[in-house]
Design an enzyme around this catalytic site. Sequence first.
Site, PDB file in Angstrom:
ATOM      1  CD  GLU A  88      12.041   3.190  52.088  1.00  0.00           C
ATOM      2  OE1 GLU A  88      12.080   2.108  51.682  1.00  0.00           O
ATOM      3  OE2 GLU A  88      10.929   4.019  51.778  1.00  0.00           O
ATOM      4  CE  LYS A 145      11.119  -1.649  52.092  1.00  0.00           C
ATOM      5  NZ  LYS A 145      10.816  -0.492  51.047  1.00  0.00           N
ATOM      6  CB  CYS A 205       8.261   1.762  52.801  1.00  0.00           C
ATOM      7  SG  CYS A 205       7.503   2.642  51.595  1.00  0.00           S
TER       8      CYS A 205
END
Length: 317
Positions: A46, A137, A171
Amino acid sequence: MKKQHVRVAVVQSAPNLFDKESAFQKIESYSIDARLQEANLLVFPEVFLSGYPRGLTLGTRVGSRTSGGRKDWQRYWESSIDIPGEDTNRLAKIAKENELYLVVGVVERDQEFSGSTLYNSIVYLGPDGEVLGKHRKLMPTGSERLLYGQGDGSTLTVIDTPFGRIGGLICWENYMPLARTAMYAKGIDILITPTADARDTWQATLQHIACEGRCYVLSSNQFVTKSTYPVDLAGYLDIEQDADVLCRGGSAIVGPLGEYVEQPLYDQEGIIYADLDMSLVMQSRYDFDVVGHYNRPDIFQLVVNETKKDIVSFKLK
């Protein structure tokens, strides 16, 4: 006819924080390593380019921000990248030179409006030197919400490759059941999960998702020490009393029945390799296909909005 076997590689590392060149040097080095090991797919953590500011407050308290925090954030902005842009062209060149499908977590700078908003993104590069797509994201986690904007459904990207369909969620997006369902419905065979979560519970998540989605899961985490932080940051005092290891890692590769193909790597930088038998994906769906025969569309339905979220639109008179 899809290739039945693919060699994959997952990197566990971190660059010097806010240092774009440090990140590129590591990407180039690990890509060469992956080529020598005859890998087809290489995954980075990430926001690897250019770092996850773990532990920093960036001068923020409820109701106030400091000038030092604003300056630290500007360094972060300056080390971010444009997609497309010069930096993505460099990534694409690395992918082509090493004949890799390259997946990199990046800090992406908005190019559509002010140019100031940052996104926590994944960029996909192909072995032909093309930028294949990106994912932003959808929901930054916790205090990440001050750093990153929210992505929209237009970047729920899945890419067809000679060995199967690949795509990723970042995540804690993987804790969003409907986001996972959308990816399963796109026929994902290899789910890529760049992360910053080093807790034991993250491993349970990886195994659950692999078993639920009947897909391989490649989780790439960071290994971060305080030595990677510039000491001249205004916020360096935020981590000064912390342990030297800020993130222990936990990168792993999990098979489509929830078993580890490669156990989690902890407390060191490194790269893990695995040879995946893609026929096991189809075999695993014999008794459970979450969006197929084990689905009840007469009871449950999901609507996914994949239109691009335009903040402002201009019309000619």
